[in-house]
Motif scaffolding. Sequence first.
Motif, mmCIF file in Angstrom:
data_model
loop_
_atom_site.group_PDB
_atom_site.id
_atom_site.type_symbol
_atom_site.label_atom_id
_atom_site.label_comp_id
_atom_site.label_asym_id
_atom_site.label_seq_id
_atom_site.Cartn_x
_atom_site.Cartn_y
_atom_site.Cartn_z
ATOM 1 N N LEU A 24 0.690 -1.221 0.034
ATOM 2 C CA LEU A 24 -0.018 -0.157 0.015
ATOM 3 C C LEU A 24 0.929 1.195 -0.014
ATOM 4 N N GLU A 25 0.676 2.201 -0.893
ATOM 5 C CA GLU A 25 1.360 3.350 -0.955
ATOM 6 C C GLU A 25 0.745 4.612 -0.952
ATOM 7 N N ALA A 26 0.967 5.737 -0.147
ATOM 8 C CA ALA A 26 0.502 6.801 -0.292
ATOM 9 C C ALA A 26 1.342 7.853 0.491
ATOM 10 N N GLU A 27 1.407 8.952 -0.269
ATOM 11 C CA GLU A 27 2.110 10.144 0.194
ATOM 12 C C GLU A 27 3.861 9.778 0.294
ATOM 13 N N GLY A 28 4.201 8.795 -0.601
ATOM 14 C CA GLY A 28 5.503 8.375 -0.477
ATOM 15 C C GLY A 28 5.830 7.203 0.588
ATOM 16 N N PHE A 29 4.972 6.961 1.543
ATOM 17 C CA PHE A 29 4.875 5.854 2.402
ATOM 18 C C PHE A 29 4.521 4.450 1.916
ATOM 19 N N ARG A 30 5.322 3.651 2.268
ATOM 20 C CA ARG A 30 4.799 2.002 1.749
ATOM 21 C C ARG A 30 4.786 1.124 2.924
ATOM 22 N N LEU A 31 3.522 0.604 2.733
ATOM 23 C CA LEU A 31 3.025 -0.284 4.124
ATOM 24 C C LEU A 31 2.738 -1.620 3.095
ATOM 25 N N LEU A 32 3.424 -2.622 3.959
ATOM 26 C CA LEU A 32 3.102 -3.945 3.536
ATOM 27 C C LEU A 32 2.005 -4.678 4.380
ATOM 28 N N LEU A 33 0.871 -4.945 3.780
ATOM 29 C CA LEU A 33 0.004 -5.716 4.427
ATOM 30 C C LEU A 33 0.389 -7.502 4.223
ATOM 31 N N ASP A 34 0.646 -7.967 5.313
ATOM 32 C CA ASP A 34 1.186 -9.422 5.087
ATOM 33 C C ASP A 34 2.391 -9.691 4.469
ATOM 34 N N LEU A 35 3.071 -10.679 4.928
ATOM 35 C CA LEU A 35 4.312 -10.718 4.208
ATOM 36 C C LEU A 35 4.410 -12.323 4.144
ATOM 37 N N GLY A 36 3.497 -13.187 3.528
ATOM 38 C CA GLY A 36 3.376 -14.479 3.524
ATOM 39 C C GLY A 36 4.638 -15.141 2.513
ATOM 40 N N HIS A 64 1.013 -15.726 5.687
ATOM 41 C CA HIS A 64 0.705 -14.589 5.928
ATOM 42 C C HIS A 64 1.847 -13.698 6.894
ATOM 43 N N CYS A 65 2.826 -14.520 7.276
ATOM 44 C CA CYS A 65 3.899 -13.686 8.084
ATOM 45 C C CYS A 65 5.392 -14.436 7.820
ATOM 46 N N LEU A 66 5.631 -15.552 7.140
ATOM 47 C CA LEU A 66 6.685 -16.153 7.406
ATOM 48 C C LEU A 66 7.911 -15.525 6.464
ATOM 49 N N ASP A 67 7.559 -14.575 5.568
ATOM 50 C CA ASP A 67 8.629 -13.924 4.761
ATOM 51 C C ASP A 67 9.294 -12.720 5.597
ATOM 52 N N ILE A 68 8.959 -12.748 6.881
ATOM 53 C CA ILE A 68 9.666 -11.914 7.700
ATOM 54 C C ILE A 68 10.995 -12.285 7.755
ATOM 55 N N CYS A 69 11.442 -13.599 7.611
ATOM 56 C CA CYS A 69 12.613 -14.206 7.907
ATOM 57 C C CYS A 69 13.609 -13.741 6.558
ATOM 58 N N PRO A 70 13.116 -13.885 5.457
ATOM 59 C CA PRO A 70 14.362 -13.344 4.676
ATOM 60 C C PRO A 70 14.033 -11.818 4.462
ATOM 61 N N PHE A 71 13.124 -11.362 4.816
ATOM 62 C CA PHE A 71 13.337 -9.798 4.891
ATOM 63 C C PHE A 71 14.037 -9.372 5.862
ATOM 64 N N TRP A 72 14.084 -10.088 7.104
ATOM 65 C CA TRP A 72 15.266 -9.864 8.095
ATOM 66 C C TRP A 72 16.523 -9.755 7.802
ATOM 67 N N GLU A 106 15.549 -15.195 21.482
ATOM 68 C CA GLU A 106 14.246 -14.195 21.562
ATOM 69 C C GLU A 106 14.943 -12.643 21.965
ATOM 70 N N ASP A 107 16.203 -12.641 22.570
ATOM 71 C CA ASP A 107 16.683 -11.478 23.080
ATOM 72 C C ASP A 107 17.993 -11.288 22.360
ATOM 73 N N PRO A 108 18.335 -10.332 21.271
ATOM 74 C CA PRO A 108 17.347 -9.637 20.749
ATOM 75 C C PRO A 108 16.638 -9.987 19.707
ATOM 76 N N GLY A 109 16.549 -11.391 19.245
ATOM 77 C CA GLY A 109 15.567 -11.708 18.205
ATOM 78 C C GLY A 109 15.760 -10.907 16.952
ATOM 79 N N MET A 110 14.720 -10.481 16.400
ATOM 80 C CA MET A 110 14.714 -9.462 15.335
ATOM 81 C C MET A 110 14.671 -8.099 15.734
ATOM 82 N N THR A 111 14.853 -7.636 16.735
ATOM 83 C CA THR A 111 14.128 -6.548 17.479
ATOM 84 C C THR A 111 15.324 -5.286 16.925
ATOM 85 N N GLU A 112 16.429 -5.478 16.502
ATOM 86 C CA GLU A 112 17.197 -4.726 16.041
ATOM 87 C C GLU A 112 16.967 -4.134 14.779
#
Length: 251
Positions: A24-36, A64-72, A106-112
């Motif tokens: 989703l894009e508006a005003e130059g902002f890019r939001l991903l809804l789900d990352l399957g 809906h969520c597991l491609d957070i791994c390659p994205f990280w 879990e600490d830090p997990g992906m929180t950085e």
Amino acid sequence: VRITVIGCSGSFPGPDGPASCYLLEAEGFRLLLDLGSGAVGALQQHASLDDIDAVSLSHHHADHCLDICPFWVARTYDPHGRYPRIPVYGPEGTARRMAQAYGLDEDPGMTEAFDFVTLAPGKREIGPFQVTLAHMNHPVETFGFRVEHSGRVLAYSADTGTCPALVDLASHADVLLCEASYLSGPDPMPDMHLTARQAADHAARAGAGQLILTHLVPWNHQERTLAEACEFSSFGGPISLAAPGRIIDVG
Ligand SMILES: [Zn+2]
Ligand SMILES: [Zn+2]
């Protein structure tokens, strides 16, 4: 709002595209809804991975969520430098689940790389978008989204069985992006997914402007999905199928 369908395959990736992900894009902002599953690959056809400003996950099912791994991985280990930390919105426990998925402590997990924010029903702002969240009817905590910008409205069902809250969320939306995992037939599992006809019935009750059927499961014939939504429901607006790379300009 510009919506780009990155992936719309239901429950697992299909031969021609990844599982659920919408840019989703508006005003130059890019939001991903789900990352399957598989979405990070196709996403790179439409946006640079360092150009994403926020991610919002509807629920913790892999499609809906597991491609957070390659994205990280991409955001953390790029030899040109670590990408800026961005918010990742999701149900309770998202940070822990994503760390476990990659075998990280879990600490830090992906929180950085990611600022994990727990979603709750109600309204919140994400970048330039006004977002309303509601629980859907699915075996794990799952959020549907109503995304508003400049008077235009997109509603997204995520995964759900029949759900009055989805009708409220999609009330007079310009576009309802609604899952249609099942075809009509004997005893589809209740409280899990919608048939194409049920998706169209939700759109009709909501008074949505147009219905786009998504979460299309590879073992179904998609022409039949579209035909069942068109023929059996009282929805009078346009109905179409999501497809990888399809761009929808809302407003
Ligand atoms: Zn799903
Ligand atoms: Zn699911």
